[in-house]
Structures are given as C-alpha cells and as structure tokens.
Motif scaffolding. Structure first.
Motif, PDB file in Angstrom:
ATOM      1  N   LYS A   1     -65.473 -61.214  39.773  1.00 46.87           N
ATOM      2  CA  LYS A   1     -65.979 -61.565  41.105  1.00 46.87           C
ATOM      3  C   LYS A   1     -64.889 -61.535  42.171  1.00 46.87           C
ATOM      4  CE  LYS A   1     -70.018 -64.367  39.895  1.00 46.87           C
ATOM      5  NZ  LYS A   1     -70.608 -65.721  39.917  1.00 46.87           N
TER       6      LYS A   1
ATOM      7  N   ILE B   1     -67.050 -63.726  35.784  1.00 47.26           N
ATOM      8  CA  ILE B   1     -66.278 -64.646  36.614  1.00 47.26           C
ATOM      9  C   ILE B   1     -64.952 -63.998  37.009  1.00 47.26           C
ATOM     10  CG2 ILE B   1     -64.987 -66.827  36.613  1.00 47.26           C
ATOM     11  CD1 ILE B   1     -67.180 -67.945  34.732  1.00 47.26           C
TER      12      ILE B   1
ATOM     13  N   TYR C   1     -65.677 -72.400  38.613  1.00 52.42           N
ATOM     14  CA  TYR C   1     -66.726 -71.811  37.785  1.00 52.42           C
ATOM     15  C   TYR C   1     -66.774 -72.531  36.436  1.00 52.42           C
ATOM     16  CZ  TYR C   1     -66.372 -68.028  41.193  1.00 52.42           C
ATOM     17  OH  TYR C   1     -66.351 -67.301  42.357  1.00 52.42           O
TER      18      TYR C   1
ATOM     19  N   GLN D   1     -56.874 -68.205  42.845  1.00 55.57           N
ATOM     20  CA  GLN D   1     -58.070 -67.592  43.424  1.00 55.57           C
ATOM     21  C   GLN D   1     -59.344 -68.218  42.841  1.00 55.57           C
ATOM     22  OE1 GLN D   1     -55.166 -65.629  43.128  1.00 55.57           O
ATOM     23  NE2 GLN D   1     -55.281 -65.940  45.336  1.00 55.57           N
ATOM     24  N   LYS D   2     -59.273 -68.547  41.554  1.00 57.32           N
ATOM     25  CA  LYS D   2     -60.437 -69.136  40.882  1.00 57.32           C
ATOM     26  C   LYS D   2     -59.967 -70.153  39.859  1.00 57.32           C
ATOM     27  CE  LYS D   2     -62.865 -64.759  41.221  1.00 57.32           C
ATOM     28  NZ  LYS D   2     -63.152 -63.515  40.483  1.00 57.32           N
TER      29      LYS D   2
ATOM     30  N   VAL E   1     -56.019 -66.795  38.023  1.00 56.84           N
ATOM     31  CA  VAL E   1     -57.216 -67.526  37.602  1.00 56.84           C
ATOM     32  C   VAL E   1     -56.768 -68.563  36.575  1.00 56.84           C
ATOM     33  CG1 VAL E   1     -59.469 -67.411  36.490  1.00 56.84           C
ATOM     34  CG2 VAL E   1     -58.714 -65.540  37.981  1.00 56.84           C
TER      35      VAL E   1
ATOM     36  N   LYS F   1     -64.869 -72.430  44.554  1.00 52.71           N
ATOM     37  CA  LYS F   1     -63.729 -71.842  43.859  1.00 52.71           C
ATOM     38  C   LYS F   1     -63.774 -72.118  42.355  1.00 52.71           C
ATOM     39  CE  LYS F   1     -58.678 -71.920  44.394  1.00 52.71           C
ATOM     40  NZ  LYS F   1     -57.576 -72.497  45.185  1.00 52.71           N
TER      41      LYS F   1
END
Length: 366
Positions: A366, A363, A153, A128-129, A98, A151
C-alpha cells in the motif's frame, strides 16, 4: 520489489521456537511472485559475551546493507533492540520503514526495555507504516506514542498454521507420544500450555488445582498437563510436590506438531496469562484444534475469547475465580460443550494462515 526483513529474533536449529512468528511471516512474503526478499537476523545466544559480540556484528550488517542497497521496503521486527543503526541510516538516506510491533517491545516494564522506549518512539513516528497483531496493541501504540490510526495495520503475526493446528481424531494421536508422558486417554484432560515464567499465570493455575483437589472426582477423573519450560520451572515442580497433586503431568516445551497433539487430546486449555499479551497464539491454536480455552479477560486474549461462546473467562491472577470457572467447565453438560467446541473452530477461522496470507503483502504494498 525488494523487501529486506530485519529482526533480532529468528529460529535456529538450537532454538527452533525462538521468533517462529517472524520466520512464518518471512515465508509468507517469499511465496509472492515478483518479490526479491532478503534478511538480516539474529539467532538466540545464551552466553552474554558472545551475545554482545553478535549484536555488534548485527548492527554493522544492518548499517552496511541499508547503506549500500536500495530496498523498496525495510520490514523491521522488534526494532527497539536495534533502533540505533536504523536511526543512523535514516539520517543518511531515506528508507521506507515498516515496523512490526509484537507486544513486549512496547509493553515491557523492565528497566532495560524502558531505556529503549525513547528511540522506539522516534522510529514509530518516522516509519511509513506500523503493523500490530491485534486491536488491543493498536490502541496502545496510538495512546502511548500519539500515532494516527491510519498509519497502523492489524495483522495477527502470521496467523495459525492450519496444516498443524486442526481437529484430529484422538484415536490417531501417536501412541508413543501418549506413553512417553504417561497420558491416559481414559481420563479427561485440562492443559496449561505456555512458558513457566513470571506473569504467565502458572502459579494461579496451580493454586486453583490445589483447591479443586478436595473434590475426589477431580483427581480420579481428570489429568492436568503442564506443558512448557522457563525460569520458574523448578518452582512449579516444587509446588506440585508440596500440594500433593497426583493428577498433574509435567511436560517440557514441545514442537508445534506435538503441541497440536496436546490441544487435541485436551478437553480444555487454560491460558491464564497476566501479561499484556499482544494476541496470544496459544489460545488461537487451541481453538483451531476445536478445544475451548479458559483464559484471562485481559489484553489480546480478550479480543477473540468470548465467555460462554468459545471458552470461559476469569480475572487475571484470581485463583478463586479460576476455580469457579474450572468447576463450570468440568460440570458442563455435553450439549453445551459440543456447541462451544464448534464455536471454537468457527471463531479461529479468520486467524488461519490460509485466510490471511495475502493480507501482509497487501499492507506492505500500500
């Protein structure tokens, strides 16, 4: 759940303000039950040789820890500066990466940072994020790196600490703070709070103050505080002397507690940054203290500052327009000013740490 945070910016005793937003987010995660949290961080080092050596150790620690341990989430800040060891690990094993983008790691145009962008793009596509501080930064990541919306946030860098930045009665501000910097509470105050570096808009502010000097009431009734340090500090000091600005007070970088004093004793805070600020916590901290902001209609600042509602806006780098806006602020009727102060507090509410503290963990989960 095991989370490992990595950042090349983290506060230390010698540099307490360096990467405070990363520490803030680390502390927010640490308060969640069921989390095993660890970190690999780098502290500020001014000596070039020592800094190079510390980066080498930092890289080795990243590779070793990620290779020998299994983390549910690897949470990386300013990953552009340590993309190589992360890419090496991703070739050897799968990690749930992340990335938290803060702004300059994406928007910087310096030759050094431009070289890092290629690897940064690879990591953004493989993560991934991606967490960004504002909708403005989300648009940049999507457009420049072709990343899908789903993808990304938005999380405002830990938010504003409401335990420090809140409306205080001016009479309760410590008298030793006021006397130390020779600040008179008999006069109204306009404050510039930011680093004194290129692009921060301090020069535009000085030009505007010099233009306002022709009005006697400005020097007689108002004080201007320039709070901050930086590479252009001596240039600012010379400009103040050359412009013969008698009502300007210079204050070096302050602790967060003392910054809250500045926001609270100020009638207006000028936030004139010409840089692509990803969010601009200075403006949000001021609003949380109930002090309206005069800011540039630019980047992240424009995402929360609404002209005539919780502050006033002007075009970046335009001293003449800043004079007009400052004149409007100075001559504003009390009824309108009280309304803007009220709106300032209300508009900062959704950025307070207490109101977003669970968002980051949600976040990551998830």
């Amino acid at each position: 759940m095991k989370i490992h945070l990595i950042s090349n910016m983290y506060p230390s005793k010698d540099s307490p303000s360096y990467g405070t937003f990363v520490e803030k987010m680390y502390n927010q995660i640490s308060q969640v039950e069921g989390i095993t949290l660890s970190k690999t961080v780098l502290y500020k080092e001014k000596n070039k040789i020592k800094r190079t050596f510390k980066y080498a150790i930092f890289y080795i620690k990243i590779i070793t820890k990620l290779l020998l341990n299994q983390y549910d989430v690897v949470y990386a800040h300013y990953v552009s500066h340590f993309s190589i060891p992360i890419l090496i690990i991703m070739k050897l094993k799968k990690i749930n990466l992340v990335i938290n983008v803060h702004g300059s790691d994406i928007t910087s145009t310096s030759p050094k940072d431009q070289k890092l962008k290629k690897n940064m793009g690879k990591l953004l596509s493989r993560s991934q994020k991606i967490i960004v501080p504002s909708d403005y930064m989300k648009k940049i990541v999507v457009e420049e790196h072709n990343i899908i919306d789903e993808k990304i946030y938005i999380y405002p860098s830990g938010g504003v600490d409401e335990r420090i930045f809140y409306p205080k009665n001016k009479n309760t501000i410590k008298s030793d703070f006021l006397s130390k910097y020779k600040i008179s509470q008999e006069k109204k105050i306009i404050s510039y709070v930011s680093r004194l570096d290129k692009g921060k808009g301090w020069d535009t502010t000085i030009k505007a103050m010099s233009m306002l000097k022709k009005h006697d009431f400005f020097e007689d009734d108002w004080q201007v505080l320039f709070v901050g340090s930086g590479s252009q500090e001596q240039v600012l000091n010379a400009e103040i002397i050359e412009s013969k600005l008698k009502n300007v007070i210079r204050i070096p970088s302050l602790s967060r507690d003392e910054l809250s004093y500045v926001y609270n004793i100020s009638d207006w805070v000028v936030f004139p940054s010409e840089l692509p600020e990803s969010l601009g916590l200075v403006g949000l901290e001021s609003l949380a203290c109930g002090t309206p902001v005069i800011g540039t209609d630019n980047a992240g600042i424009a995402s929360y500052l609404i002209h005539g509602y919780n502050g006033l806006l002007f075009n970046k780098g335009n001293a003449e327009e800043l004079v007009k806006v400052l004149t409007k602020a100075i001559s504003m009727k009390n009824e309108e000013y009280i309304s803007i102060k009220r709106n300032a507090i209300q508009s900062s509410d959704k950025y307070l740490s207490k109101n977003i503290e669970n968002d980051l963990f949600n976040i990551l989960l998830k």
